[in-house]
Design a protein around this motif. Structure first.
Motif, PDB file in Angstrom:
ATOM      1  N   GLU A  17       1.017  -0.977   0.157  1.00  0.00           N
ATOM      2  CA  GLU A  17      -0.097  -0.031   0.298  1.00  0.00           C
ATOM      3  C   GLU A  17       0.516   1.406  -0.153  1.00  0.00           C
ATOM      4  O   GLU A  17       0.455   2.170  -0.614  1.00  0.00           O
ATOM      5  N   GLN A  19       3.414   1.562  -0.831  1.00  0.00           N
ATOM      6  CA  GLN A  19       4.462   1.182  -2.542  1.00  0.00           C
ATOM      7  C   GLN A  19       5.857   1.288  -2.476  1.00  0.00           C
ATOM      8  O   GLN A  19       6.555   2.006  -3.479  1.00  0.00           O
ATOM      9  N   HIS A  81      -5.978  13.223   2.415  1.00  0.00           N
ATOM     10  CA  HIS A  81      -5.807  11.837   2.071  1.00  0.00           C
ATOM     11  C   HIS A  81      -6.547  11.170   3.378  1.00  0.00           C
ATOM     12  O   HIS A  81      -6.085   9.591   3.023  1.00  0.00           O
ATOM     13  N   THR A 107      -8.848   5.025  -0.277  1.00  0.00           N
ATOM     14  CA  THR A 107      -9.113   5.260  -1.971  1.00  0.00           C
ATOM     15  C   THR A 107      -7.482   6.069  -1.623  1.00  0.00           C
ATOM     16  O   THR A 107      -7.371   6.710  -2.743  1.00  0.00           O
ATOM     17  N   GLN A 110      -7.928   8.317  -5.142  1.00  0.00           N
ATOM     18  CA  GLN A 110      -7.924   8.114  -6.480  1.00  0.00           C
ATOM     19  C   GLN A 110      -9.317   8.194  -7.164  1.00  0.00           C
ATOM     20  O   GLN A 110     -10.143   7.159  -6.041  1.00  0.00           O
ATOM     21  N   ARG A 116      -5.783   2.820  -5.230  1.00  0.00           N
ATOM     22  CA  ARG A 116      -4.558   2.871  -6.489  1.00  0.00           C
ATOM     23  C   ARG A 116      -3.411   1.114  -6.316  1.00  0.00           C
ATOM     24  O   ARG A 116      -3.267   0.331  -7.475  1.00  0.00           O
ATOM     25  N   THR A 117      -3.527   0.515  -5.435  1.00  0.00           N
ATOM     26  CA  THR A 117      -2.817  -0.952  -5.064  1.00  0.00           C
ATOM     27  C   THR A 117      -3.794  -1.899  -4.932  1.00  0.00           C
ATOM     28  O   THR A 117      -3.831  -2.677  -4.511  1.00  0.00           O
ATOM     29  N   ASP A 146     -13.829   0.746 -12.172  1.00  0.00           N
ATOM     30  CA  ASP A 146     -12.941   0.356 -12.613  1.00  0.00           C
ATOM     31  C   ASP A 146     -13.186  -1.094 -11.895  1.00  0.00           C
ATOM     32  O   ASP A 146     -11.954  -1.843 -12.845  1.00  0.00           O
ATOM     33  N   HIS A 256      -3.257  -1.096 -16.386  1.00  0.00           N
ATOM     34  CA  HIS A 256      -3.270   0.494 -15.433  1.00  0.00           C
ATOM     35  C   HIS A 256      -2.481   0.292 -15.213  1.00  0.00           C
ATOM     36  O   HIS A 256      -1.718   1.971 -14.517  1.00  0.00           O
ATOM     37  N   ASP A 260      -0.213   4.291 -13.976  1.00  0.00           N
ATOM     38  CA  ASP A 260       0.963   4.202 -12.996  1.00  0.00           C
ATOM     39  C   ASP A 260       2.033   3.900 -12.182  1.00  0.00           C
ATOM     40  O   ASP A 260       2.464   5.092 -12.130  1.00  0.00           O
ATOM     41  N   GLU A 263       2.870   7.704 -13.925  1.00  0.00           N
ATOM     42  CA  GLU A 263       2.539   8.481 -13.686  1.00  0.00           C
ATOM     43  C   GLU A 263       3.005   8.897 -12.132  1.00  0.00           C
ATOM     44  O   GLU A 263       3.934   9.648 -12.164  1.00  0.00           O
ATOM     45  N   ASN A 264       3.622   7.581 -11.344  1.00  0.00           N
ATOM     46  CA  ASN A 264       4.768   8.144 -10.692  1.00  0.00           C
ATOM     47  C   ASN A 264       6.196   8.385 -11.092  1.00  0.00           C
ATOM     48  O   ASN A 264       6.768   8.848 -10.468  1.00  0.00           O
TER      49      ASN A 264
END
Length: 437
Positions: A17, A19, A81, A107, A110, A116-117, A146, A256, A260, A263-264
């Motif tokens: 989570e 990342q 968040h 979320t 997101q 996201r995860t 999604d 997807h 991601d 984007e990251n």
């Protein structure tokens, strides 16, 4: 992990989570053990009773001897968040069951109804040996769909009292359903909800998945109709297994993941620079996106840990230099800064991922002033970014490379060191510590 140890599972979920690289490596190592669990998505508007239904489905599945992993996604603020992970409150009866693992997820801004995860944790629970994975989305509306690309079977939960909302949302989540669950069926209006769904199905095209979607009435609060609903879900899962090959689903999932990933990979400084240009109307948003995409792709393909930071050009006057680079070549977003320790005024001109630095001396004792007096204006030095400046300096010292200074702070706060031209083939070289954005 493979034995389903709950503490190891919880620690792994946290790594994923957040990342972290450790979480990514863990998923890579476990991926070969995935592909066995059935994944059921439970979605629908807020207040339809999704959490209570998930709890009842879990009780029924455990009665069949199956292990269950639950991912409950709660909404969170797109700004802070923060989130209240309240789904666990409705599933208290399963917390002491070793055959059930419950993970609440925020979320974190997101969109799409999931975190996201979420998909990464689905793979984690799959690898840990759970028979069934239940994903409860946030309370959703028209386009948070999604879940349809992630779950083997998507259950859309509706309830009496929404009235014309069924018609209002039919272009969104209604089209994702493999099974419709009409919850709170003991309340007035349940029959009307089913009639609305069947009317909607009658208008579907030949490829509309809603036509084949099964409708079941349940009362999650007292467990009525849960076993019948579970049979309908399992039948839909069997039908899905004989449908299009898994490669089609993975195409969507890979898109997807690529989105991601790229984007990251965009540095905040890069986004900020282009946002400034777009806000000033000196660059269009489409041109900015094209430039960012090219930059990110280049960084992804070539990542040696060392790259060009800038070219330092000695000039007598920044005004005269900028007349060519800015006015004639059209380089915008110029940043000007005075570096007192070097007795120099710097104009930074962005060029892709690097930049050109025009260097104007602010005093006769400046190294730039001496350079111009001896050689005239021109290329003064090349600057490279390195991952670890201190470690690089230690290696150079051990190799008897001639350094001109100890590492210190320069323009924009970067730490740097200069290497004498005698050690670099005749060019003054600046090494700069890479910043982590």
């Amino acid at each position: 992990m493979r034995s389903g140890d709950p503490r190891a599972l919880a620690r792994a979920a946290t790594l994923i989570e957040n990342q972290t690289s450790a979480g990514r490596e863990l998923l890579d190592a476990l991926f070969a053990n995935t592909g066995r669990a059935m994944t059921f998505g439970i979605t629908g508007p807020s207040g339809a009773g999704k959490s209570t239904l998930v709890s009842q489905l879990t009780r029924t599945l455990r009665g069949q001897g199956k292990t269950v992993g639950i991912l409950a996604v709660d909404p969170s603020s797109p700004y802070s968040h923060g989130a209240i992970l309240g789904d666990r409150i409705r599933m208290q009866e399963h917390h002491s069951d070793p055959g059930v693992f419950i993970r609440s997820m925020a979320t974190r801004g997101q969109l799409g109804g999931l975190a996201r995860t979420t998909f990464d944790l689905v793979l984690l629970l799959d690898a840990a040996g759970f028979d069934v994975i239940l994903i409860e989305t946030v309370g959703i509306g028209q386009d948070e769909v999604d879940i349809a690309g992630m779950a083997d079977v998507t259950v859309v939960v509706l309830a009496p009292g929404f009235g014309d909302d069924v018609q209002a949302i039919k272009a969104g989540i209604m089209e994702t359903a493999d099974v419709f669950a009409i919850n709170k069926a003991d309340l007035p209006g349940a029959e009307r909800v089913e009639q609305d769904i069947r009317a909607m199905q009658s208008f579907g095209g030949t490829n509309d998945r809603r036509i084949a979607a099964t409708i079941r009435r349940v009362s999650a609060s007292d467990g009525q109709g849960i076993e019948d609903l579970l049979r309908a879900i399992e039948e839909a899962a069997t039908a899905q297994a004989s449908g299009p090959p898994a490669e089609l689903a993975w195409q969507s999932r890979l898109r997807h993941l690529l989105r991601d990933h790229f984007e990251n990979g965009i540095p905040e400084s890069e986004l900020s620079r282009h946002a400034h240009s777009v806000a000033a109307r000196t660059e269009s948003p489409w041109a900015a996106v094209d430039q960012i995409a090219r930059s990110v792709f280049a960084l992804s393909v070539v990542n040696t840990g060392i790259d060009v930071d800038h070219l330092g050009v000695a000039v007598r006057s920044l005004t005269e230099g900028l007349r060519f680079y800015s006015d004639q070549l059209g380089i915008q977003d110029v940043h000007v800064e005075t570096v007192a320790v070097e007795r120099v005024k710097v104009a930074m001109l962005p060029v892709g991922q690097a930049r050109i630095e025009l260097l104007e001396p602010t005093g006769d004792e400046s190294a730039i002033a001496k350079f111009i007096a001896k050689r005239g204006p021109g290329l003064h030095h090349i600057a490279l970014r390195v991952e670890d400046l201190e470690a690089t300096v230690r290696r150079l010292v051990e190799a008897n490379v001639r350094l001109l200074n100890e590492p210190r702070a320069g323009a924009e706060g970067h730490r740097y060191v200069f290497v004498h031209p005698a050690s670099t083939g005749g060019v003054l070289l600046e090494l700069i510590q890479r910043r982590v954005d």
